[in-house]
Scaffold this motif. Sequence first.
Motif, PDB file in Angstrom:
ATOM      1  N   PRO A  77       0.803  -1.237   0.000  1.00 51.54           N
ATOM      2  CA  PRO A  77       0.000   0.000   0.000  1.00 51.54           C
ATOM      3  C   PRO A  77       0.831   1.280   0.000  1.00 51.54           C
ATOM      4  N   GLU A  78       2.111   1.171   0.369  1.00 52.02           N
ATOM      5  CA  GLU A  78       2.963   2.362   0.374  1.00 52.02           C
ATOM      6  C   GLU A  78       3.391   2.763  -1.038  1.00 52.02           C
ATOM      7  N   ILE A  79       3.230   1.862  -2.012  1.00 55.41           N
ATOM      8  CA  ILE A  79       3.579   2.177  -3.392  1.00 55.41           C
ATOM      9  C   ILE A  79       2.410   2.923  -4.046  1.00 55.41           C
ATOM     10  N   LYS A  80       2.681   4.081  -4.613  1.00 53.67           N
ATOM     11  CA  LYS A  80       1.643   4.867  -5.281  1.00 53.67           C
ATOM     12  C   LYS A  80       1.557   4.458  -6.760  1.00 53.67           C
ATOM     13  N   VAL A  81       0.360   4.140  -7.201  1.00 55.07           N
ATOM     14  CA  VAL A  81       0.151   3.787  -8.611  1.00 55.07           C
ATOM     15  C   VAL A  81      -0.443   4.976  -9.344  1.00 55.07           C
ATOM     16  N   LEU A  82       0.196   5.357 -10.430  1.00 54.04           N
ATOM     17  CA  LEU A  82      -0.281   6.436 -11.277  1.00 54.04           C
ATOM     18  C   LEU A  82      -0.578   5.833 -12.644  1.00 54.04           C
ATOM     19  N   ALA A  83      -1.853   5.741 -12.994  1.00 53.26           N
ATOM     20  CA  ALA A  83      -2.240   5.145 -14.268  1.00 53.26           C
ATOM     21  C   ALA A  83      -1.794   6.033 -15.424  1.00 53.26           C
ATOM     22  N   LEU A  84      -1.262   5.405 -16.462  1.00 55.66           N
ATOM     23  CA  LEU A  84      -0.813   6.120 -17.648  1.00 55.66           C
ATOM     24  C   LEU A  84      -1.306   5.323 -18.851  1.00 55.66           C
ATOM     25  N   SER A  85      -2.357   5.824 -19.500  1.00 57.38           N
ATOM     26  CA  SER A  85      -3.044   5.010 -20.499  1.00 57.38           C
ATOM     27  C   SER A  85      -3.594   5.847 -21.645  1.00 57.38           C
ATOM     28  N   VAL A  86      -3.961   5.167 -22.728  1.00 52.84           N
ATOM     29  CA  VAL A  86      -4.667   5.830 -23.831  1.00 52.84           C
ATOM     30  C   VAL A  86      -6.171   5.756 -23.604  1.00 52.84           C
ATOM     31  N   GLU A  87      -6.578   4.945 -22.628  1.00 54.62           N
ATOM     32  CA  GLU A  87      -7.999   4.748 -22.347  1.00 54.62           C
ATOM     33  C   GLU A  87      -8.560   5.926 -21.557  1.00 54.62           C
ATOM     34  N   GLU A  88      -9.650   6.523 -22.039  1.00 49.33           N
ATOM     35  CA  GLU A  88     -10.263   7.614 -21.289  1.00 49.33           C
ATOM     36  C   GLU A  88     -11.754   7.401 -21.048  1.00 49.33           C
ATOM     37  N   GLU A  89     -12.244   6.170 -21.318  1.00 54.22           N
ATOM     38  CA  GLU A  89     -13.640   5.874 -21.034  1.00 54.22           C
ATOM     39  C   GLU A  89     -13.879   5.887 -19.532  1.00 54.22           C
TER      40      GLU A  89
END
Length: 211
Positions: A77-89
Amino acid sequence: MYKVALVDDHTLLSEAIAGLVRRFENFEVVNVSVNGRELVDFIEANPHMQPDVVLMDVKMPVMGGVETTQYLTKYYPEIKVLALSVEEEEGVVMQMIRAGAKGYLLKDTRKSILEQALNEVLEHGYYYTNTVERIVKKTERLKDQEIVLKEREIEFIKHACTEMTYKEIAEKMFLSPKTIEGYRESVFQKLGLKNRTGLVIYAIKNNIFVP
C-alpha cells in the motif's frame, strides 16, 4: 531520489517515458516491465529497489493494470500507482480508481504535467487530470459542506463502488430497481455529482469505500 517503475507492454513507448523520467529532478527509474506479473516478480526479488511510484498502463497481457493495482494496493500500500493510459472511457478510469490508483494520466500528457503528477502524488497522495481532475475538484469543494447521508445511502454508495450493476445492487439491498434509482439520484444531487466515477472518487477520499 524517488524510485519509479514503469509497466507497459509497448516497449518503445515505455523506454521513451523512462528516458523522460530519468531527466526529472529527484527521480530514478528502477524497473521497466512489460506486464504486472513481471513488476511483482521484480519487487519481490528486489525489496531494496521497491519503487515509490509505479506508472501503470491499463490493458496488458498476463497481468493487466487493474489486477496489478489491486495487488499492489493490498500487499504494498505504500507504493503509489499512477495510471498512464490511452484509455479515457469513464468505466476504465473508474476501474483503476477503484483498484487503488492515486492518479490517472493519458499518454499524450505533456512531460511537465507528468513531472508535476509524480511530485504531487508523492506529496499529496493523489493527482488527477483531464476529465477526472474536474470531478476531483468538485469532491474537494464538498469537504467544506455539511452533507448528511442516510445509512442506506451510504450502503448504496459502497455497493456502487464495486463492479455490480444497479440491478444487482437492488437485489443485494432487497429493494426494487426504481428505489435504487431514487437512491442514485438523491446521492448524486446531495454530492453535486453527475456520474459513477465521481461517486467512487468521493467515496474513496472520504473513507466510505477503501480499495
